[in-house]
Design a protein around this motif. Structure first.
Motif, PDB file in Angstrom:
ATOM      1  N   ASP A 106       0.762  -1.281  -0.028  1.00 29.33           N
ATOM      2  CA  ASP A 106      -0.033  -0.076   0.196  1.00 29.33           C
ATOM      3  C   ASP A 106       0.973   1.260  -0.155  1.00 29.33           C
ATOM      4  OD1 ASP A 106      -1.644  -2.196   1.273  1.00 29.33           O
ATOM      5  OD2 ASP A 106      -3.206  -0.551   1.072  1.00 29.33           O
ATOM      6  N   SER A 107       1.746   1.249   0.662  1.00 29.87           N
ATOM      7  CA  SER A 107       2.772   2.532   0.855  1.00 29.87           C
ATOM      8  C   SER A 107       3.433   2.960  -0.545  1.00 29.87           C
ATOM      9  CB  SER A 107       3.929   2.331   1.761  1.00 29.87           C
ATOM     10  OG  SER A 107       4.980   1.216   1.306  1.00 29.87           O
ATOM     11  N   THR A 108       3.337   2.074  -1.424  1.00 26.07           N
ATOM     12  CA  THR A 108       3.931   2.499  -2.903  1.00 26.07           C
ATOM     13  C   THR A 108       2.839   3.610  -3.304  1.00 26.07           C
ATOM     14  OG1 THR A 108       2.735   0.518  -3.961  1.00 26.07           O
ATOM     15  CG2 THR A 108       4.942   0.359  -3.234  1.00 26.07           C
ATOM     16  N   LEU A 109       1.780   3.632  -3.143  1.00 24.59           N
ATOM     17  CA  LEU A 109       0.580   4.520  -3.814  1.00 24.59           C
ATOM     18  C   LEU A 109       1.071   5.765  -3.445  1.00 24.59           C
ATOM     19  CD1 LEU A 109      -2.519   2.531  -3.067  1.00 24.59           C
ATOM     20  CD2 LEU A 109      -1.178   2.694  -5.035  1.00 24.59           C
ATOM     21  N   MET A 117       1.216   2.212 -12.792  1.00 23.80           N
ATOM     22  CA  MET A 117       1.404   1.349 -11.533  1.00 23.80           C
ATOM     23  C   MET A 117       1.419  -0.151 -12.374  1.00 23.80           C
ATOM     24  SD  MET A 117      -1.533  -0.764 -11.220  1.00 23.80           S
ATOM     25  CE  MET A 117      -1.199  -1.287  -9.451  1.00 23.80           C
ATOM     26  N   ASP A 118       2.226  -0.878 -11.452  1.00 23.77           N
ATOM     27  CA  ASP A 118       2.307  -2.289 -11.898  1.00 23.77           C
ATOM     28  C   ASP A 118       2.575  -3.241 -10.681  1.00 23.77           C
ATOM     29  OD1 ASP A 118       3.128  -4.692 -13.171  1.00 23.77           O
ATOM     30  OD2 ASP A 118       5.149  -4.081 -13.723  1.00 23.77           O
ATOM     31  N   GLY A 119       1.345  -4.253 -10.640  1.00 22.90           N
ATOM     32  CA  GLY A 119       1.624  -5.044  -9.437  1.00 22.90           C
ATOM     33  C   GLY A 119       0.320  -5.317  -8.746  1.00 22.90           C
ATOM     34  N   SER A 120      -0.541  -6.379  -8.815  1.00 21.56           N
ATOM     35  CA  SER A 120      -1.599  -6.699  -8.324  1.00 21.56           C
ATOM     36  C   SER A 120      -2.833  -5.840  -8.162  1.00 21.56           C
ATOM     37  CB  SER A 120      -1.323  -7.158  -6.674  1.00 21.56           C
ATOM     38  OG  SER A 120      -0.433  -8.015  -6.490  1.00 21.56           O
ATOM     39  N   SER A 121      -2.851  -5.387  -9.639  1.00 18.44           N
ATOM     40  CA  SER A 121      -4.067  -4.468 -10.032  1.00 18.44           C
ATOM     41  C   SER A 121      -5.444  -5.452 -10.098  1.00 18.44           C
ATOM     42  CB  SER A 121      -3.793  -3.562 -10.997  1.00 18.44           C
ATOM     43  OG  SER A 121      -5.114  -2.831 -11.373  1.00 18.44           O
ATOM     44  N   SER A 122      -6.352  -5.261  -9.233  1.00 19.23           N
ATOM     45  CA  SER A 122      -7.418  -6.120  -9.289  1.00 19.23           C
ATOM     46  C   SER A 122      -8.482  -5.591  -8.384  1.00 19.23           C
ATOM     47  CB  SER A 122      -7.072  -7.632  -8.767  1.00 19.23           C
ATOM     48  OG  SER A 122      -6.924  -7.593  -7.223  1.00 19.23           O
ATOM     49  N   THR A 150      -7.853  -4.254  -5.120  1.00 20.36           N
ATOM     50  CA  THR A 150      -7.156  -2.994  -4.886  1.00 20.36           C
ATOM     51  C   THR A 150      -7.339  -1.825  -5.772  1.00 20.36           C
ATOM     52  OG1 THR A 150      -5.492  -3.832  -6.637  1.00 20.36           O
ATOM     53  CG2 THR A 150      -4.929  -4.386  -4.339  1.00 20.36           C
ATOM     54  N   PHE A 151      -8.737  -2.034  -6.753  1.00 21.39           N
ATOM     55  CA  PHE A 151      -8.875  -0.899  -7.646  1.00 21.39           C
ATOM     56  C   PHE A 151      -9.274   0.453  -6.862  1.00 21.39           C
ATOM     57  CE2 PHE A 151     -10.295  -3.982 -11.261  1.00 21.39           C
ATOM     58  CZ  PHE A 151      -9.053  -3.825 -11.870  1.00 21.39           C
ATOM     59  N   TYR A 189     -13.695  -3.228 -11.756  1.00 20.23           N
ATOM     60  CA  TYR A 189     -13.358  -1.562 -11.475  1.00 20.23           C
ATOM     61  C   TYR A 189     -14.184  -0.766 -11.081  1.00 20.23           C
ATOM     62  CZ  TYR A 189     -11.564   2.964 -12.470  1.00 20.23           C
ATOM     63  OH  TYR A 189     -11.019   4.338 -12.404  1.00 20.23           O
ATOM     64  N   GLU A 190     -15.587  -0.595 -11.821  1.00 21.00           N
ATOM     65  CA  GLU A 190     -16.723  -0.012 -11.767  1.00 21.00           C
ATOM     66  C   GLU A 190     -17.250  -0.294 -10.260  1.00 21.00           C
ATOM     67  OE1 GLU A 190     -19.386  -0.616 -15.108  1.00 21.00           O
ATOM     68  OE2 GLU A 190     -18.153   0.589 -16.331  1.00 21.00           O
ATOM     69  N   ASP A 191     -17.571  -1.396  -9.868  1.00 15.56           N
ATOM     70  CA  ASP A 191     -17.993  -1.800  -8.516  1.00 15.56           C
ATOM     71  C   ASP A 191     -17.186  -1.066  -7.505  1.00 15.56           C
ATOM     72  OD1 ASP A 191     -20.079  -3.277  -9.847  1.00 15.56           O
ATOM     73  OD2 ASP A 191     -18.998  -5.254  -9.321  1.00 15.56           O
ATOM     74  N   MET A 192     -15.786  -1.102  -7.579  1.00 14.82           N
ATOM     75  CA  MET A 192     -14.926  -0.637  -6.545  1.00 14.82           C
ATOM     76  C   MET A 192     -14.889   0.664  -6.550  1.00 14.82           C
ATOM     77  SD  MET A 192     -15.117  -3.458  -5.250  1.00 14.82           S
ATOM     78  CE  MET A 192     -13.913  -3.151  -3.662  1.00 14.82           C
ATOM     79  N   THR A 193     -14.734   1.350  -7.626  1.00 13.37           N
ATOM     80  CA  THR A 193     -14.504   2.969  -7.778  1.00 13.37           C
ATOM     81  C   THR A 193     -15.956   3.688  -7.882  1.00 13.37           C
ATOM     82  OG1 THR A 193     -14.330   2.661  -9.981  1.00 13.37           O
ATOM     83  CG2 THR A 193     -12.207   2.268  -8.798  1.00 13.37           C
TER      84      THR A 193
END
Length: 229
Positions: free
Chosen positions: A151-154, A175-180, A183-184, A220-224
């Motif tokens: 998380d701290s990379t954000l 951003m690169d890594g575990s985008s899902s 984490t969206f 993506y739409e659900d989470m954002t």
């Protein structure tokens, strides 16, 4: 609202469905992300400039090579010769090479990127930040798919956006890594320009690429609470 760009990480695709998946994604994404690992900078060995040639046969989209290698000089000219649109190198191995390699890439009419590991601070690239076309923030340790999201990379994405606005820099932020789905929401809050999506966010959602794509977009739409255009 800023349009979200997804860039599939082809290392994580189903190579048995290579042509089918690329053909479908050609109509839905803005670029492809291609990891090149040398077995030294990271333990794995994956993909190569040869793979770029294979993608070229069925796609005209921009290709972004992510060099996870200890000797970027060995690889850059090969990628320049292939006219790979984006060539991205890790900051951790660029000491004494950055200006020359950035010039080599941009003099060929291509775009130069720099990648920061989770532990690497932004100020590492301050000497040449005004020159680069893209900055990729690793939100996991490099070299393996499916790792824990850090998380701290954000915070680096937020800082880079602010710096770009203040100084007028031209780089895009990736951003690169575990985008899902998991984490969206927090990635969206940080605001990168490009989301790299791999197995957890796209290719592992279904055996059918069209179903996977629709599921990812819905996630993506659900989470954002944002609608993708």
């Amino acid at each position: 609202m800023k349009k979200v760009e997804f860039s599939p990480s082809l290392m994580t695709m189903d190579l048995d469905q290579f042509k089918e998946q690329i053909t479908f994604l050609n109509d839905h994404v803005g670029s492809y992300h291609i990891d090149i690992m040398d077995g030294h900078y990271v333990p794995n060995i994956t993909l190569s400039p040869w793979f770029i040639q294979e993608v070229r046969k069925i796609s005209n989209l921009p290709l972004s090579a992510h060099l996870m290698v200890t000797n970027p000089s060995f690889w850059v000219q090969q990628l320049v010769d292939l006219k790979c649109e984006w060539i991205c190198m890790h900051a951790e191995v660029l000491d004494g090479l950055a200006f020359r390699l950035i010039d080599q890439i941009q003099d060929a009419g291509l775009k130069a990127g720099v990648v920061l590991n989770p532990e690497t601070p932004i100020d590492t690239i301050f000497p040449y930040i005004d020159l680069v076309d893209k900055i990729t923030i690793m939100t996991v340790d490099p070299g393996f798919a499916g790792q824990r999201f850090i998380d701290s990379t954000l915070d680096k994405i937020v800082a880079l956006r602010e710096l770009r606005e203040e100084e007028g820099y031209r780089y895009v932020i990736e951003m690169d890594g575990s985008s899902s789905r998991k984490t969206f929401k927090k990635i969206d809050a940080a605001g990168p320009d490009i989301y790299i999506v791999g197995r957890s966010g796209l290719f592992g959602l279904s055996e059918d690429i069209e179903t996977s794509w629709k599921t990812m977009c819905q996630d993506y739409e659900d989470m954002t609470q944002k609608v993708l255009s």
